[in-house]
Scaffold this active site. Structure first.
Site, PDB file in Angstrom:
ATOM      1  N   ASP A  28      35.952 -15.059  -6.869  1.00 20.61           N
ATOM      2  CA  ASP A  28      37.412 -15.038  -6.888  1.00 20.61           C
ATOM      3  C   ASP A  28      37.903 -13.852  -5.664  1.00 20.61           C
ATOM      4  OD1 ASP A  28      40.033 -15.030  -7.574  1.00 20.61           O
ATOM      5  OD2 ASP A  28      39.867 -13.363  -8.987  1.00 20.61           O
ATOM      6  N   GLY A  29      39.236 -14.180  -5.121  1.00 18.88           N
ATOM      7  CA  GLY A  29      39.503 -13.127  -3.977  1.00 18.88           C
ATOM      8  C   GLY A  29      39.859 -13.666  -2.745  1.00 18.88           C
ATOM      9  N   HIS A  45      39.324 -19.775   1.574  1.00 21.77           N
ATOM     10  CA  HIS A  45      38.741 -20.728   0.448  1.00 21.77           C
ATOM     11  C   HIS A  45      37.615 -21.152   1.569  1.00 21.77           C
ATOM     12  CE1 HIS A  45      41.415 -20.359  -2.770  1.00 21.77           C
ATOM     13  NE2 HIS A  45      42.381 -21.036  -2.137  1.00 21.77           N
ATOM     14  N   SER A  73      39.444 -23.801 -11.992  1.00 20.10           N
ATOM     15  CA  SER A  73      39.651 -23.892 -13.363  1.00 20.10           C
ATOM     16  C   SER A  73      40.730 -24.848 -13.850  1.00 20.10           C
ATOM     17  CB  SER A  73      39.923 -22.358 -13.838  1.00 20.10           C
ATOM     18  OG  SER A  73      41.326 -21.864 -13.693  1.00 20.10           O
ATOM     19  N   GLU A  75      43.096 -24.101 -15.454  1.00 23.03           N
ATOM     20  CA  GLU A  75      44.454 -23.564 -15.260  1.00 23.03           C
ATOM     21  C   GLU A  75      44.753 -23.470 -13.771  1.00 23.03           C
ATOM     22  OE1 GLU A  75      41.942 -22.157 -17.036  1.00 23.03           O
ATOM     23  OE2 GLU A  75      43.012 -22.957 -19.048  1.00 23.03           O
ATOM     24  N   TRP A  77      45.514 -25.756 -11.774  1.00 26.80           N
ATOM     25  CA  TRP A  77      46.239 -26.933 -11.427  1.00 26.80           C
ATOM     26  C   TRP A  77      47.840 -26.280 -11.356  1.00 26.80           C
ATOM     27  CZ3 TRP A  77      44.696 -31.312  -9.864  1.00 26.80           C
ATOM     28  CH2 TRP A  77      43.490 -31.761 -10.193  1.00 26.80           C
ATOM     29  N   ARG A  79      48.779 -23.760  -9.572  1.00 29.98           N
ATOM     30  CA  ARG A  79      49.001 -23.227  -8.292  1.00 29.98           C
ATOM     31  C   ARG A  79      50.009 -24.263  -7.525  1.00 29.98           C
ATOM     32  NH1 ARG A  79      43.847 -19.993  -5.918  1.00 29.98           N
ATOM     33  NH2 ARG A  79      43.283 -18.870  -8.018  1.00 29.98           N
ATOM     34  N   LEU A 139      16.026 -25.619  -7.684  1.00 28.89           N
ATOM     35  CA  LEU A 139      17.470 -25.168  -8.011  1.00 28.89           C
ATOM     36  C   LEU A 139      18.337 -26.173  -8.679  1.00 28.89           C
ATOM     37  CD1 LEU A 139      19.284 -22.422  -7.885  1.00 28.89           C
ATOM     38  CD2 LEU A 139      20.117 -23.426  -5.644  1.00 28.89           C
ATOM     39  N   ILE A 203      37.453 -12.960 -17.941  1.00 27.18           N
ATOM     40  CA  ILE A 203      36.518 -14.255 -17.955  1.00 27.18           C
ATOM     41  C   ILE A 203      37.262 -15.440 -17.412  1.00 27.18           C
ATOM     42  CG2 ILE A 203      34.873 -15.529 -19.425  1.00 27.18           C
ATOM     43  CD1 ILE A 203      33.733 -13.156 -19.029  1.00 27.18           C
ATOM     44  N   GLU A 215      24.562 -10.595 -19.253  1.00 29.01           N
ATOM     45  CA  GLU A 215      24.944  -9.326 -18.507  1.00 29.01           C
ATOM     46  C   GLU A 215      25.947  -9.432 -17.521  1.00 29.01           C
ATOM     47  OE1 GLU A 215      23.917  -6.361 -19.237  1.00 29.01           O
ATOM     48  OE2 GLU A 215      22.551  -7.192 -20.889  1.00 29.01           O
TER      49      GLU A 215
HETATM   50  C1  IPE Z   1      39.131 -17.919 -11.709  1.00 30.17           C
HETATM   51  O1  IPE Z   1      40.079 -17.357 -10.902  1.00 30.17           O
HETATM   52  C2  IPE Z   1      38.623 -19.363 -11.260  1.00 30.17           C
HETATM   53  C3  IPE Z   1      38.041 -19.545 -10.110  1.00 30.17           C
HETATM   54  C4  IPE Z   1      37.534 -18.551  -9.304  1.00 30.17           C
HETATM   55  C5  IPE Z   1      37.747 -20.875  -9.792  1.00 30.17           C
HETATM   56  P1  IPE Z   1      41.595 -17.344 -10.782  1.00 30.17           P
HETATM   57  O2  IPE Z   1      41.910 -16.590  -9.647  1.00 30.17           O
HETATM   58  O3  IPE Z   1      42.203 -18.538 -11.185  1.00 30.17           O
HETATM   59  O4  IPE Z   1      41.704 -16.313 -12.020  1.00 30.17           O
HETATM   60  P2  IPE Z   1      42.932 -15.415 -12.756  1.00 30.17           P
HETATM   61  O5  IPE Z   1      44.272 -16.433 -12.615  1.00 30.17           O
HETATM   62  O6  IPE Z   1      43.227 -14.360 -11.946  1.00 30.17           O
HETATM   63  O7  IPE Z   1      42.358 -15.157 -14.109  1.00 30.17           O
HETATM   64  C1  IPE Z   2      39.066 -17.936  -5.935  1.00 31.88           C
HETATM   65  O1  IPE Z   2      40.059 -17.366  -4.978  1.00 31.88           O
HETATM   66  C2  IPE Z   2      39.028 -19.499  -5.642  1.00 31.88           C
HETATM   67  C3  IPE Z   2      40.077 -20.226  -6.507  1.00 31.88           C
HETATM   68  C4  IPE Z   2      40.409 -19.871  -7.830  1.00 31.88           C
HETATM   69  C5  IPE Z   2      39.859 -21.854  -6.361  1.00 31.88           C
HETATM   70  P1  IPE Z   2      41.539 -17.156  -5.386  1.00 31.88           P
HETATM   71  O2  IPE Z   2      42.028 -18.113  -4.642  1.00 31.88           O
HETATM   72  O3  IPE Z   2      41.870 -17.048  -6.838  1.00 31.88           O
HETATM   73  O4  IPE Z   2      41.830 -15.683  -4.457  1.00 31.88           O
HETATM   74  P2  IPE Z   2      42.797 -14.494  -4.937  1.00 31.88           P
HETATM   75  O5  IPE Z   2      42.354 -14.275  -6.374  1.00 31.88           O
HETATM   76  O6  IPE Z   2      44.369 -15.063  -5.158  1.00 31.88           O
HETATM   77  O7  IPE Z   2      42.732 -13.525  -3.989  1.00 31.88           O
HETATM   78 MG    MG Z   3      41.844 -15.364  -8.081  1.00 28.36          MG
END
Ligand code: IPE
Ligand code: IPE
Ligand code: MG
Length: 258
Positions: A28-29, A45, A73, A75, A77, A79, A139, A203, A215
């Site tokens: 994430d991020g 990305h 995820s 969810e 979609w 976006r 792996l 999560i 963990e």
């Molecule tokens: C979780 O990240 C899904 C992925 C990294 C693929 P999100 O950025 O979608 O999670 P939320 O919406 O902040 O919980």
């Molecule tokens: C995680 O990064 C990648 C995916 C969910 C596809 P984000 O796109 O959620 O990045 P932030 O959370 O908006 O920074």
């Molecule tokens: Mg995110």
């Protein structure tokens, strides 16, 4: 009979200290990383894909046999349509570009999630990649795409329900084990270490069932900045933990020295 303070061989549990056998990551991020640089989100990305490549290599070198990555995820979609489209394009490009190298590196590639929704082209490529790499042993790289932990559990429940309806199974045969055997990660040991980058401590519907005793490690580092050094910090944190699985600390210590 087990002595008080001891645990028997059958109770001895894997993944105590040392290296995890299975690492699961919420990457994430990416969007924030790009925003901070005045770049479009997709740039984050793209940089994220480079980090995936690096982490796969590191796991291979460290002989960590299972790596599971949350890429999209169920969810996500929600976006903006354009971001979803660019993400799918990036996924397809990365898959086509990397699969040969993964295969050469003896990596088994798998995808969990409802891939049909990605359309026929992507679904076919995924199946081809899985087939090509199915006998690889160094792996197992599992990508969770259009994946949700609730979807996975509901699917497993539906599979068992169909077997009950067909008279192959009795309701009382439904146990944690039989449910687990029908989850998409069946046969893969539960994650020892979960990592979430990007600062959020949740999560987000990832591996709900399998994370029961994993963990958890959360870092504010954004995924595109998560390098080998950062990963080694997570491994060090893991190595320092005592996993008790419901027992007492003394029992776990005694088992280690038995
Ligand atoms: C979780 O990240 C899904 C992925 C990294 C693929 P999100 O950025 O979608 O999670 P939320 O919406 O902040 O919980
Ligand atoms: C995680 O990064 C990648 C995916 C969910 C596809 P984000 O796109 O959620 O990045 P932030 O959370 O908006 O920074
Ligand atoms: Mg995110």
């Amino acid at each position: 009979m087990t002595q008080p303070g001891n645990i028997s061989n059958e109770q001895r549990l894997p993944g105590q200290g040392g290296l995890p056998q299975h690492v699961a990551v919420i990457m994430d991020g990416n969007g924030r990383w790009a925003n901070r640089r005045g770049l479009p989100r997709i740039a984050g990305h793209r940089k994220g894909v480079e980090r995936v490549r690096e982490l796969v290599r590191t796991c291979g070198e460290l002989r960590i046999p299972y790596l599971t990555l949350f890429a999209f995820s169920s969810e996500n979609w929600r976006r903006p349509e354009q971001e979803v489209r660019l993400l799918l394009d990036l996924f397809l490009t990365a898959l086509e570009r990397e699969i040969k190298k993964l295969h050469e590196g003896n990596v088994r590639f798998r995808v969990i999630g409802d891939i049909e929704r990605f359309g026929r082209k992507i679904a076919t490529r995924i199946r081809q990649a899985e087939l090509l790499t199915k006998n690889n042993t160094a792996l197992t790289l599992t990508i969770a795409a259009n994946y949700g932990g609730r979807w996975d559990i509901a699917n497993a429940a539906a599979t068992l329900a169909r077997r009950v309806a067909a008279g192959e199974l009795k309701p009382e045969d439904i146990t944690a084990e039989s449910l687990e055997a029908n989850l998409s990660l069946a046969g893969v040991p539960e994650p020892d270490l979960f990592i979430r980058t990007g600062g959020e401590q949740r999560i987000s519907n990832f591996l709900l069932w399998q994370l029961a005793y994993t963990e958890l490690y959360f870092t504010p580092t954004l995924w595109p900045d998560f390098d080998r050094d950062q990963f080694e910090q997570a491994l060090a944190s893991f190595a320092g933990r005592q996993r008790r699985f419901g027992m007492t600390g003394e029992q776990v210590e005694a088992a280690k020295h038995a």
